[in-house]
Write an enzyme that holds these catalytic residues in place. Structure first.
Site, PDB file in Angstrom:
ATOM      1  N   GLY A 278      39.274 -30.811  73.367  1.00 33.02           N
ATOM      2  CA  GLY A 278      37.966 -31.431  73.215  1.00 33.02           C
ATOM      3  C   GLY A 278      38.040 -32.919  73.495  1.00 33.02           C
ATOM      4  N   SER A 279      37.240 -33.677  72.763  1.00 33.58           N
ATOM      5  CA  SER A 279      37.104 -35.098  73.064  1.00 33.58           C
ATOM      6  C   SER A 279      38.348 -35.907  72.718  1.00 33.58           C
ATOM      7  CB  SER A 279      35.909 -35.668  72.301  1.00 33.58           C
ATOM      8  OG  SER A 279      34.756 -34.933  72.651  1.00 33.58           O
ATOM      9  N   THR A 280      39.309 -35.298  72.016  1.00 36.76           N
ATOM     10  CA  THR A 280      40.538 -36.060  71.737  1.00 36.76           C
ATOM     11  C   THR A 280      41.247 -36.396  73.039  1.00 36.76           C
ATOM     12  OG1 THR A 280      41.755 -34.002  71.441  1.00 36.76           O
ATOM     13  CG2 THR A 280      40.878 -35.037  69.461  1.00 36.76           C
ATOM     14  N   LEU A 281      40.827 -35.717  74.135  1.00 36.48           N
ATOM     15  CA  LEU A 281      41.441 -35.996  75.427  1.00 36.48           C
ATOM     16  C   LEU A 281      40.894 -37.292  76.051  1.00 36.48           C
ATOM     17  CD1 LEU A 281      43.480 -34.264  77.089  1.00 36.48           C
ATOM     18  CD2 LEU A 281      41.544 -33.485  78.452  1.00 36.48           C
TER      19      LEU A 281
END
Lengths: 365, 623
Positions: free
Chosen positions: B325-328
Site C-alpha cells: 500500500g502507501s508505505t511504498l
C-alpha cells in the site's frame, strides 16, 4: 599266602579312583562357584550331593560283584516298567522327565545307566565269548528297549548314551568285527529314516552345528557364546571368577551342560587339558580294574563303566567346543545336578566292588 | 576250583578283552586328539578373535545426548532452557511380544494410541537394540508405579532427561520457535551418529535455524552390559559437548509492548536497529504457547491451533506477504529523485482522480475531493495517490522494479529464521514469467501506490524503513547477536553494511525523511493523531492494502464491510530522525486504515523504546 589284605582293600575302596574322583569333584565345585555367580548355597547343595554320592559309592563297594549280577534282572525290569509308566504319567516335560515318589523325585533313566551295562554284562558273561549271533540279537533287544523308551521322552542324548553303555559291553565281549561293520553299515543306512523321525529341535541342533551363525539368536546362540567363552580363555584363562562370558550371563546353561566353557574361559587351555587329563587318569584306572577282573562279568562291567565315562566327557566337551551337536549331556562330576552325580558314583562303587572283592585263589591262576 | 569257570576258555576271554581294551584306548586317544586340537585352535590360534567377540559381547557404546544450548534475549531473559523430566523408553530387542508388553506396561503408565503409534513409527527407523522413547513427561506417580514393578517389564526403562522449556512462551514463539520430537521426516537430513541419543529437534524459529549450533556433540559411554543388556558399569566415557548458548537481538520488553499493542488483533510487528540490522522485536499475533509442542501436543489442542481462522501458527512477520500500500510511497519518491524525474518542489495537480490516455477508467485518489497541488512533502504527508500515479507513470514499471529491488523488496531478507516469504516486486519480465501476460499501463499506476501485484512481508517493510532511516545502508536483518560455546568462545554476529543509492544526494534522503516526519508530526500528516504528545520525533508512513475492490462511485462506509473483508492496515516508522536507532513495520490485518489501526501500534512500541527502555531521545523536542 595268608598275608593281610591292605587296609583299602578291606574297606573295599580303591584309593586311586577315590583320589581322582575327589579331584574332579573339587574342580567341579570351584568352577560351579564361579558359574553360579558366587552363590555359596548352590555350591553347598552340590557338595552335599557329592558327599551323598561318595557315601553311596562306598556302600555299594561293600557288596560283591555277584550281588549286582543277581540284582541286575530285577533292576532292569523295574527300570523298564518305570520308563513305560513315565512315558504316560510322568511329571515335567521333554527331556526332564521325573518320577515323583513323594519323598524324592528321580529319573528312571538314571537307573538304566547302571542297569543296562549290568544286565548286558551278566547276559554276556553267562554264555560263551565271543557271543553267538542269537545271543547278540537278544542283547541288542535288551539295550534298545530302554534306549528307545528314553529317546522317546524325548531325551535323545541319554538314550544314545545308554545304548553306548550296552554296546561297549558287547564290544568288550568280543563282538566280531564283521558284525561291527554290519552294524555300522545299517546305522549309516538308518540315518535317513532316523532324520525324518527326529523332532524338529533335534534336527535343528544338528543343522546348527554345521552353521551356528545361521541362527545366532536361536539355536546357534548356545554354540556361539560357548565357543566365544572357550576361545577368549586363551592359554591361561581370564582367571577364576573373571570370566565375562559366564558372569555377565552370555553363556547359557553355564552351571549345568556348559560348565566346561566356564572352566575354559577362566582357566584357559591349561585348565581344560588338566581336567581332561584327570578324566583320562580315572578312565585308565577303570580300564586297569577291568583288565585285572577275575571273571568276564567284572571285566565287561568295569570296562563299560570306564569307557562310558569317556563317552560322557567326549560328548560334553565336544558339544561345548562346537564339535558335536547340543545334546543334554552333563560333564560328569562337574556339572550341577543331583541324580547324575549319584548314578556316576554308584557306577564307580561297582568298579571298586569288582576290584576289592577278589578271590585269593584267582591270584594263582 | 569253582565249577562255573570250568567249561570256559578263560585265557581266550581275557585275550579278547585285552585286545578290545587296546582298540578302545587307541580310539580314545584319537578322539582326545581331536578334542585337544579343537581346544588349541580355539584357545591359542583364534584366541584374539574370540577375545574381541567376548569384549564386543559385554561392551556397548551408549550415546549420551548433549545438553541443548540456552537461548537468552537481548535484555538477558532466559527464553529457552532445559528442565528435568522422566520418560519411558523401550529396547525392542528385549521384548518378544511387543503388543502384550505394551498392554502390560499400560497398566501402570498411561499410553494413548498416539503414543503407541509414534513409538511404532520411530521403532522402524532404529536398530532393535536402540532405545526408543514411548512416553514423555511421566508423572511422579507413574514413575513410582513403574519402579515398584519394574522387574515385570523387561526391556522397559524410565530415564530422567532434560526437556526443553520456554519460560516466556507465547510472546516469543514466532522468533524463538520450539523443539519437537524427531519424526521420520527429520531423520533424513540428520547425522545419525550425532543424533543417536537425541530425541528432539528444532521445528521452527531460531530453534530450527540454529539447530546445529544449539544441539552440541553427542557423548559416548563405553559400558559393560550383561546378556540382558543391563548396564553394569561405565568403562570409559567421552562426555557430550553441550550446545552453544544463543543471545538474541530481541528485547523482551519491546516484544511484549508490541504484542500488547496488537492485542487480540491479527497482525505483525517487526522492529530493526537500522545501524546493525538487529531485530529488536518480531511479533506475529495471535500467538500460542510453544511448551505443549515439545513433548507432543495433543491432537485436540493442535487441531484448535491449526483450524483457527486466526491462524496462530502462521508467522505473519515473515511468512505473510501483503500489498505494501502507501508505505511504498517514500520509496517511490526516492525513485523520482534518484532518476531526476522529480525535485521536491515539483507539483502535481490532484483533482481526486487520474486517468490514462485512451482509458476511460478513473484511478481514484483516496480523497475523492482531490488534494489540489501536491509537492513531494505534502504528497507523502497526505498520502496523495494521484501524485504517485503520475510518478509511477513517469518511472515505468521496470525502473520501479529495479529501484525497489535495491531495498530488498521481492527478495528474501535472508534473516536467520526459516520459512521466509519472498513477496513480489513486479516487473514486465516477472508478469510474463509468473502469469504469462503482458504488462498493462494501468497496472503501473496501481503498483505506484503499492497495490496490485506488489506484496511484501512485514520484515521486508521494516528492512526498507531501516534503509531509509539510515539513508541508504542495508544491514541484513538478524535475530542472533552472539553465539557462546561451552568452552567460553563467543562469536558475535557480524553484518557487513551494504550501501544503497550511494550516489544519491543526501538532500534527497533528507527531503523524504522530512516528509515522513510530516506524516506523523506535521499538521496535515495522515498519522498525526497517533503521534499526539509523543516526546520524541519520528518519521512514518501509513498504508492500506486493499483486499476488497470497491467499484467506482460506490460509497461504502468502512464499518459496513464485514470485518474479514476490511483492508489491512500498515505503518512503517523510524526514530530518532537524525541518527535512527529503531525502524519498524506494523501490519494489522483487516485493520481498515493504517492511520487508525497500525500507526497507534507503532506509537506504543516507540513509547516503550524511548520512554520506558530508557533509550536516548536526542531529537526529542516536543516533550
Amino acid at each position: 599266602m595268608d598275608e593281610p589284605r591292605p587296609v583299602w582293600q578291606r574297606m573295599h575302596v580303591d584309593p586311586w579312583l577315590l583320589l581322582g574322583l575327589l579331584a574332579l569333584c573339587g574342580i567341579g565345585l570351584a568352577v560351579l562357584y564361579s558359574a553360579s555367580g558366587e552363590d555359596l548355597a548352590t555350591v553347598i547343595r552340590q557338595g552335599t550331593r557329592m558327599l551323598m554320592g561318595l557315601a553311596v559309592m562306598v556302600i555299594i563297594a561293600q557288596f560283591p560283584p555277584a550281588f549286582f549280577s543277581r540284582l541286575s534282572p530285577l533292576l532292569y525290569i523295574v527300570g523298564v516298567i518305570l520308563l513305560i509308566i513315565l512315558n504316560y504319567h510322568g511329571t515335567g516335560r521333554g527331556a526332564h522327565r521325573w518320577l515323583d515318589l513323594g519323598f524324592m523325585r528321580f529319573q528312571p533313566a538314571e537307573i538304566m545307566k547302571i542297569a543296562v551295562p549290568l544286565v548286558c554284562a551278566r547276559f554276556m558273561a553267562a554264555g560263551p565269548l565271543p557271543p553267538t549271533l542269537p545271543r547278540l540279537l537278544l542283547a541288542a533287544i535288551l539295550i534298545l528297549v530302554p534306549a528307545v523308551l528314553i529317546a522317546e521322552q524325548p531325551d535323545l542324548g541319554t538314550g544314545a548314551l545308554i545304548g553306548v553303555a550296552g554296546a561297549v559291553v558287547l564290544f568288550l565281549a568280543g563282538l566280531r568285527w564283521r558284525y561291527i561293520a554290519g552294524i555300522a553299515a545299517v546305522g549309516l543306512a538308518a540315518l535317513i529314516p532316523l532324520w525324518t523321525l527326529m523332532h524338529d529341535y533335534q534336527r535343528q541342533r544338528i543343522l546348527t552345528l554345521l552353521d551356528p551363525e545361521a541362527d545366532p539368536l536361536g539355536t546357534g546362540y548356545h554354540i556361539i557364546q560357548s565357543v566365544i567363552a572357550v576361545g577368549s580363555g586363551g592359554l591361561f584363562g581370564k582367571g577364576w571368577l573373571q570370566g565375562t562370558q559366564s558372569r555377565l550371563e552370555f553363556l547359557p546353561e553355564r552351571h549345568t551342560d556348559f560348565i566346561f566353557a566356564v572352566l575354559c574361559e577362566e582357566f584357559g587351555f591349561i585348565g581344560a587339558v588338566t581336567l581332561i587329563a584327570l578324566y583320562c587318569a580315572v578312565i585308565w584306572r577303570g580300564l586297569a580294574i577291568a583288565l585285572a577282573a577275575q571273571d568276564s562279568f567284572g571285566r565287561l562291567l568295569a570296562g563299560s563303566i570306564a569307557l562310558t565315562l569317556f563317552v560322557y566327557v567326549f560328548v560334553n566337551v565336544g558339544m561345548v567346543i562346537g564339535q558335536l551337536p547340543v545334546v543334554g549331556v552333563p560333564l560328569p562330576f562337574v556339572s550341577y545336578g543331583g541324580t547324575a552325580a549319584v548314578t556316576l558314583m554308584a557306577g564307580f562303587g561297582i568298579l571298586m566292588s569288582i576290584h576289592t572283592h577278589r578271590r585269593r585263589v584267582s591270584l594263582f591262576l | 576250583m569253582p565249577q562255573f569257570l570250568s567249561f570256559r576258555d578263560r585265557q581266550s576271554e581275557v585275550r579278547i578283552a585285552r585286545s578290545r581294551v587296546f582298540v578302545a584306548t587307541a580310539l580314545m586317544i584319537l578322539m582326545l586328539f581331536a578334542l585337544l586340537a579343537r581346544l588349541a585352535y580355539l584357545q591359542i590360534v583364534r584366541h584374539d578373535h574370540y577375545t574381541t567377540l567376548s569384549r564386543d559381547n559385554r561392551v556397548k557404546i551408549v550415546p549420551v545426548a548433549p545438553t541443548r544450548g540456552l537461548i537468552f534475549s537481548r535484555d538477558g531473559i532466559l527464553l529457552a532452557d532445559n528442565r528435568p523430566s522422566f520418560r519411558l523408553q523401550v529396547v525392542p530387542e528385549r521384548i518378544e511380544d511387543m503388543r502384550e508388553a505394551l498392554a502390560k506396561v499400560s497398566t501402570v503408565v498411561d499410553l494413548t494410541p498416539s503414543d503407541i503409534e509414534r513409538f511404532q513409527r520411530l521403532r522402524k527407523r532404529k536398530r532393535s537394540f536402540d532405545t526408543v522413547p514411548l512416553r514423555f513427561n511421566l508423572t511422579e506417580e507413574e514413575v513410582a508405579r513403574f519402579s515398584v514393578d519394574r522387574h515385570r517389564f523387561p526391556g522397559f526403562e524410565v530415564t530422567a532427561s532434560l526437556t526443553r522449556h520456554y519460560p516466556v512462551g507465547a510472546p516469543l514463539v514466532h522468533a524463538v520457535g520450539y523443539v519437537g520430537r524427531i519424526d521420520e521426516d527429520d531423520l533424513d537430513g540428520l547425522d545419525p551418529d550425532n543424533y543417536s541419543a537425541t530425541t528432539h529437534i528444532g521445528k521452527i524459529g531460531v530453534e530450527q535455524y540454529y539447530e546445529a549450533t544449539l544441539h552440541g556433540r553427542v557423548g559416548l559411554d563405553q559400558v559393560e552390559v550383561n546378556s540382558q543388556g543391563r548396564t553394569l558399569r561405565v568403562l570409559d566415557s567421552k562426555p557430550p559437548g553441550p550446545g552453544a548458548t544463543i543471545r538474541l537481538t530481541i528485547d523482551t520488553r519491546l516484544q511484549a509492548a508490541a504484542t500488547r499493542a496488537l492485542g487480540d488483533r491479527r497482525g505483525a510487528v517487526v522492529a530493526i536497529d537500522p545501524n546493525t540490522g538487529e531485530v529488536l522485536a518480531l511479533v506475529s499475533t495471535p500467538t500460542f504457547d510453544p511448551n505443549p509442542f515439545v513433548n507432543g501436543i495433543s491432537a485436540a489442542l493442535f487441531g484448535d491451533l491449526r483450524d483457527s481462522p486466526d491462524r496462530p501458527l502462521f508467522n505473519r512477520a515473515l511468512q505473510a506477504a501483503y500489498p505494501p500500500g502507501s508505505t511504498l510511497k517514500p520509496l517511490m519518491a526516492l525513485a523520482g529523485l534518484h532518476y531526476g524525474l522529480r525535485s521536491p518542489a515539483d507539483g502535481t495537480w490532484c483533482p481526486g482522480w487520474f486517468a490514462l490516455d485512451n482509458d476511460p477508467h478513473r484511478y481514484r485518489c483516496w480523497n475523492k475531493w482531490g488534494h489540489g497541488r501536491m509537492v513531494m512533502r505534502e504528497a507523502i504527508a497526505q498520502s496523495c495517490d494521484v501524485y504517485f500515479y503520475q510518478l509511477a507513470l513517469d518511472l515505468g514499471i521496470d525502473r520501479m522494479h529495479d529501484f525497489l529491488d535495491m531495498f530488498g523488496l521481492g527478495r528474501r531478507t535472508r534473516i536467520d529464521l526459516p520459512g521466509e516469504a519472498a513477496g513480489v516486486n513486479p516487473s514486465r519480465a516477472w508478469k510474463r514469467k509468473a502469469r504469462n501476460l503482458p504488462w498493462y499501463p494501468g497496472e503501473t499506476l496501481i503498483a505506484g501506490i503499492g497495490q496490485g501485484f506488489h506484496t511484501t512481508t512485514p520484515l521486508q517493510l521494516a528492512q526498507a524503513a531501516a534503509v531509509i532511516a539510515s539513508r541508504g545502508t542495508l544491514m541484513q536483518p538478524h535475530l542472533v547477536s552472539r553465539i557462546e560455546t561451552a568452552d567460553g568462545k563467543a562469536t558475535p554476529t557480524v553484518v557487513r553494511p551494504r550501501r544503497v543509492l550511494a550516489d544519491l544526494d543526501p538532500k534527497a534522503w533528507d527531503s523524504v525523511i522530512d516528509a515522513m516526519h510530516a506524516v506523523v508530526q506535521g499538521p496535515t500528516g495522515t498519522a498525526r493523531r497517533s503521534a499526539e504528545g509523543a516526546p520524541y520525533e519520528y518519521a512514518g508512513k501509513t498504508g492500506t492494502s486493499q483486499l476488497f475492490g470497491i467499484r467506482q462511485n460506490e460509497e461504502i462506509e468502512t464499518e459496513d464491510i464485514e470485518e474479514r473483508l476490511r483492508d489491512h492496515a500498515l505503518f512503517i516508522a523510524f526514530a530518532p530522525l537524525d541518527r535512527p536507532e529503531i525502524a519498524l513495520a506494523v501490519i494489522v490485518e483487516n485493520g481498515a486504515s493504517g492511520s487508525g489501526s497500525a500507526a497507534p501500534v507503532a506509537r506504543k512500541v516507540l513509547d516503550e523504546y524511548f520512554l520506558r527502555m530508557g533509550h536516548s531521545r536526542r531529537t526529542a523536542q516536543n516533550g
